[in-house]
Design an enzyme around this catalytic site. Sequence first.
Site, PDB file in Angstrom:
ATOM      1  N   ASP A 143       0.780  -1.253   0.000  1.00 33.13           N
ATOM      2  CA  ASP A 143       0.000   0.000   0.000  1.00 33.13           C
ATOM      3  C   ASP A 143       0.808   1.298   0.000  1.00 33.13           C
ATOM      4  OD1 ASP A 143       0.722   0.631   2.673  1.00 33.13           O
ATOM      5  OD2 ASP A 143      -1.184   0.036   3.516  1.00 33.13           O
ATOM      6  N   CYS A 208     -21.889   5.247   8.377  1.00 29.52           N
ATOM      7  CA  CYS A 208     -20.715   6.118   8.534  1.00 29.52           C
ATOM      8  C   CYS A 208     -21.043   7.319   9.423  1.00 29.52           C
ATOM      9  CB  CYS A 208     -20.237   6.607   7.167  1.00 29.52           C
ATOM     10  SG  CYS A 208     -18.804   7.701   7.273  1.00 29.52           S
ATOM     11  N   CYS A 224     -13.624  11.211   6.141  1.00 33.20           N
ATOM     12  CA  CYS A 224     -13.433   9.844   6.658  1.00 33.20           C
ATOM     13  C   CYS A 224     -12.664   9.880   7.971  1.00 33.20           C
ATOM     14  CB  CYS A 224     -12.681   9.014   5.622  1.00 33.20           C
ATOM     15  SG  CYS A 224     -12.252   7.362   6.187  1.00 33.20           S
ATOM     16  N   CYS A 254     -17.604   0.996   8.919  1.00 34.60           N
ATOM     17  CA  CYS A 254     -18.137   0.486   7.660  1.00 34.60           C
ATOM     18  C   CYS A 254     -17.800  -0.987   7.451  1.00 34.60           C
ATOM     19  CB  CYS A 254     -17.669   1.329   6.474  1.00 34.60           C
ATOM     20  SG  CYS A 254     -15.903   1.240   6.122  1.00 34.60           S
ATOM     21  N   CYS A 258     -20.835  -4.571   7.960  1.00 34.76           N
ATOM     22  CA  CYS A 258     -20.911  -5.349   6.721  1.00 34.76           C
ATOM     23  C   CYS A 258     -21.311  -6.795   7.021  1.00 34.76           C
ATOM     24  CB  CYS A 258     -19.567  -5.320   5.995  1.00 34.76           C
ATOM     25  SG  CYS A 258     -19.569  -6.296   4.466  1.00 34.76           S
TER      26      CYS A 258
END
Length: 395
Positions: A143, A208, A224, A254, A258
Amino acid sequence: MPLSQPPDLHEVAAAVRAAAIDEGFSACGFAPAVDSQGFTELVEWIEAGYAAEMGYFANRLDAYRHPAGVLPGARAVIVLAFPYPAANPASNEELPDGGVHGRVARYSWSGLDYHDVIHPKLKRICKLIRGLRPESHARGIVDTAPLMEREVAQLAGLGWRGKNTLLLNPVMGSYFFLACVLVDIELPADTPFEPDHCGTCTACLDACPTNAFVGPHVLDASKCISFLTIESRELIPEPMRAGIGDWVFGCDVCQEVCPWNRKPTRRAMAAEGMRDARQMAPTQTVRGRMELLRLFSLDDESFRKQFRDTAMWRTRRRGLLRNAAVVLGNVGDVDCVETLMIGLRDSESIVRAACLWAIQKLLVHADSNEARTIQEALARFRLQETDPIVLAEFD
């Protein structure tokens, strides 16, 4: 004696898959190195301002067009998933008495910087590839390189891009790190993952706390919590502070809501996540919670000693104290003001400004005598303050 033939590309791929399992990766897939289909969307996302302070996207934009921007001549990408713990975070009843605790993202629970865990594994896989095919070149990344990792992971068959922008796997959910090894040999590609199993579900978008999702698959990073508490180097904008809640480092909301992360098979698979990580240091987190008041007693050297090799080093001391002050303002009580007053003497202006905001939030819980004492102390600090960021909070 005839010279032995080097292994063919299918044998190389099989050896890489076996090595990936040995290294603790929970999934391994192969994708061709091709032009990014999502490059135009990336450009639009940057131009819309959704990258916030993350200028490195625009600065390296051309490199995102093709994996060759990371490894010249790249012909294949090996995509790997490395799980991290996904147990439920500690409840307030399970925490030590005293203090105020903030939540930290699951990926940091190990107490290690995941780059330090994963990079040596990638280096060994690169070494394996070069040993099997000496003419090849390989580069491992986690990343930090300009690669459309989630798009490539979908091409490699590892999952689909969820509405929260994260890669979702039907067995693993999303609690895993993505890592890649780029090679300039054409390894056999896996079947891309075509289905999108999110369906009509919008749980991640609806949950969120700061309304950071512009729509499905589109995140405004400037809103965010993970960006605001980890990547941002500025004072958290006032409209966003209440939404931070008790998140002092990152956010999992988030992912927590899920359905694919709630499956029993996912929880069982994640139980051994980060198996190479050392035991979590009790001075850092207790299963997803960090005691906040103690942070304000850390100078630069003591902060370095405690956090240098952890994911939280990313924020540096100023960022973590900024976050802690905001959380104290959201969930603390008037007893925290004494500690926040220490923060008003900090050398970093964003720490002072965040502490000032938190003190003023907590004033509503003070009785008249306490409030008067606090206001008098703030007035003295106001006379000494010269930084415009902090003065704006006073005013």
